[in-house]
Design an enzyme around this catalytic site. Structure first.
Site, PDB file in Angstrom:
ATOM      1  N   LYS A 176      11.394  -7.649   6.439  1.00 21.93           N
ATOM      2  CA  LYS A 176      10.910  -6.991   5.162  1.00 21.93           C
ATOM      3  C   LYS A 176      12.509  -6.246   4.844  1.00 21.93           C
ATOM      4  O   LYS A 176      13.055  -5.879   5.807  1.00 21.93           O
ATOM      5  CB  LYS A 176      10.280  -5.798   5.681  1.00 21.93           C
ATOM      6  CG  LYS A 176       8.662  -6.389   5.924  1.00 21.93           C
ATOM      7  CD  LYS A 176       7.967  -6.850   4.540  1.00 21.93           C
ATOM      8  CE  LYS A 176       6.592  -7.112   4.797  1.00 21.93           C
ATOM      9  NZ  LYS A 176       5.728  -7.595   3.692  1.00 21.93           N
ATOM     10  N   LYS A 231      -2.598 -15.794  -0.768  1.00 19.02           N
ATOM     11  CA  LYS A 231      -3.436 -14.886   0.038  1.00 19.02           C
ATOM     12  C   LYS A 231      -4.993 -15.189  -0.638  1.00 19.02           C
ATOM     13  O   LYS A 231      -5.077 -14.810  -1.626  1.00 19.02           O
ATOM     14  CB  LYS A 231      -2.991 -13.743   0.072  1.00 19.02           C
ATOM     15  CG  LYS A 231      -1.771 -13.204   0.718  1.00 19.02           C
ATOM     16  CD  LYS A 231      -1.326 -11.965   0.784  1.00 19.02           C
ATOM     17  CE  LYS A 231       0.117 -11.875   1.409  1.00 19.02           C
ATOM     18  NZ  LYS A 231       0.319 -10.179   1.425  1.00 19.02           N
TER      19      LYS A 231
HETATM   20  O1  OSB Z   1       3.891  -8.575   1.540  1.00 17.77           O
HETATM   21  O2  OSB Z   1       3.335 -10.303   2.594  1.00 17.77           O
HETATM   22  C1  OSB Z   1       3.022  -9.004   2.350  1.00 17.77           C
HETATM   23  C2  OSB Z   1       1.184  -7.365   5.324  1.00 17.77           C
HETATM   24  C3  OSB Z   1       0.590  -6.617   4.458  1.00 17.77           C
HETATM   25  C4  OSB Z   1       0.715  -6.516   3.199  1.00 17.77           C
HETATM   26  C5  OSB Z   1       1.574  -7.320   2.517  1.00 17.77           C
HETATM   27  C6  OSB Z   1       2.322  -8.245   3.065  1.00 17.77           C
HETATM   28  C7  OSB Z   1       2.220  -8.300   4.397  1.00 17.77           C
HETATM   29  C8  OSB Z   1       2.765  -9.221   5.311  1.00 17.77           C
HETATM   30  C9  OSB Z   1       2.050 -10.054   6.359  1.00 17.77           C
HETATM   31  O3  OSB Z   1       4.147  -9.234   5.170  1.00 17.77           O
HETATM   32  C10 OSB Z   1       2.033  -9.479   7.692  1.00 17.77           C
HETATM   33  C11 OSB Z   1       1.227 -10.058   8.524  1.00 17.77           C
HETATM   34  O4  OSB Z   1      -0.244 -10.280   8.167  1.00 17.77           O
HETATM   35  O5  OSB Z   1       1.608 -10.756   9.572  1.00 17.77           O
HETATM   36 MG    MG Z   2       4.812 -10.336   0.707  1.00 15.75          MG
END
Ligand code: OSB
Ligand code: MG
Length: 368
Positions: free
Chosen positions: A163, A262
């Site tokens: 991130k 998703k």
């Molecule tokens: O932006 O992909 C995203 C998790 C929660 C909300 C948004 C995101 C994420 C992740 C995936 O980055 C994390 C995971 O499930 O391992």
């Molecule tokens: Mg994302």
């Protein structure tokens, strides 16, 4: 389909390790587990992946619950459904609320596959026996992130996502690159940037990232097209793609080179499939995104990722990535960086009723 009941369970579990983005930190996860039962006594399972607060999309556990209870379940009860493919039209009178819709729709897909005696992956056209696992590091501290990456590489993960935000992007990525020069690496910004940050984003081009995910506005596809013309790293859209039409328009505009699909964000497996099919026909690679989810949603993601257009490792990790003990059995695990696509009918996992009892905070049953 001859549905007899729908049960909604709100569950709550602490994460093994907190997960941080520039939008905040998740330490505990709530979700809705949905069970549909039919006249054959067969159960299908879905998971509502909205968070407790509306930081990722506008939905929350409570808004999903409300929409399921007051609108979607009554629609299903009153009008019935011939096949899960038709759920999209049935739920069309309810605007958005995609995660609520997906919770019910995915349970119907599981139920349909079980009634046909086939794995869900086969029912939706999946053709893979195993899928590559990718993992997400949500830790802004460089030494901690390096340590986590080291551990995940030992476990065989095929791709790492981190991130980022303008606060600390160049140093963060360069440190990771210095330690892991050949690592298939990507960065997710969750809309932390604007076009004014162009120079910062161009500076990241030198790190050979697989892609940069959702750098600009959560609902934007116009500025992303402008940005893609000015950076080499492919843009992957996540938050901006909530319908098939969004995917079509983003691809036509050149807003992205990759799409993260998703199921919850796009309102169900049917819409996810349509986006997949379109991207495949346009040569746009897709991968399955994650939602820090429990085993039921993970199982649906595995079925989705078995489809031919999923050519990039997604955010698919094992049950033990976030949970001391998951709510399904067997648990999902990663072996040599791969996750096996189940061969049993439906999602291929059973609900762990004992674990469900421990983590359920509220439950309600709707009889048809
Ligand atoms: O932006 O992909 C995203 C998790 C929660 C909300 C948004 C995101 C994420 C992740 C995936 O980055 C994390 C995971 O499930 O391992
Ligand atoms: Mg994302």
């Amino acid at each position: 389909m001859n549905i007899k009941s729908v049960t909604l369970s709100i569950i709550k579990m602490p994460l093994k390790h907190s997960f941080t983005t520039h939008l905040g930190t998740v330490t505990e996860r709530e979700a809705i587990i949905l069970e549909v039962k039919d006249s054959n006594g067969i159960s299908g399972f879905g998971e509502g992946v909205a968070f407790s607060s509306p930081w990722y999309t506008e939905e929350t556990v409570q808004t999903s619950y409300h929409v399921l209870k007051e609108f979607l379940i009554p629609l299903l009860k009153q009008k019935g459904l011939a096949h899960p493919e038709a759920a999209h039209v049935l739920f069309g009178s309810v605007r958005r609320n995609h995660m609520a819709k997906a919770a019910l729709e995915t349970a119907l897909w599981d139920l349909q596959a079980k009634n046909e005696g086939v794995p869900l992956s086969s029912l939706i056209g999946g053709n893979k026996e195993v899928i590559p696992a990718g993992v997400v590091v949500g830790n802004p501290d460089v030494p901690a992130a390096l340590q986590q990456i080291e551990k995940y590489l030992e476990q065989g993960f095929k791709r790492v996502k981190v991130k980022i935000s303008p606060k600390d992007d160049y140093r963060y990525i360069s440190e990771i690159r210095r330690h892991f020069p050949d690592l298939p690496l990507m960065a997710d910004a969750n809309s932390a940037y604007s076009l004014e940050d162009l120079a910062r984003l161009q500076a990241l081009d030198e790190f050979g990232l697989l892609m940069i995910e959702q750098p600009l506005g959560f609902d934007d596809i116009i500025d992303h097209a402008k940005l893609q013309g000015k950076i080499k790293t492919p843009i992957c859209l996540d938050e901006s793609i909530v319908t098939f039409e969004d995917a079509r328009k983003a691809i036509e505009l050149g807003s992205c080179g990759v799409i993260n699909i998703k199921i919850g964000r796009v309102g169900g497996l049917g819409e996810a499939k349509r986006i997949h099919d379109y991207c495949l026909s346009k040569g746009i690679p897709v991968w399955a995104g994650g939602m820090i989810e429990f085993g039921v949603s993970r199982a649906h993601n595995i079925a989705l990722a078995s489809m031919p257009g999923f050519t990039i490792p997604g955010d698919i990790s094992g049950s033990d990535r976030y949970w001391e003990e998951d709510i399904i059995e067997p648990e999902i695990f990663v072996k040599n960086g791969m996750v096996k696509v189940p061969e049993r009918p439906g999602i291929g996992f059973e609900l762990n009723r004992k674990r469900m009892k421990e983590v359920t905070v509220f439950e309600e049953r709707f009889v048809f």
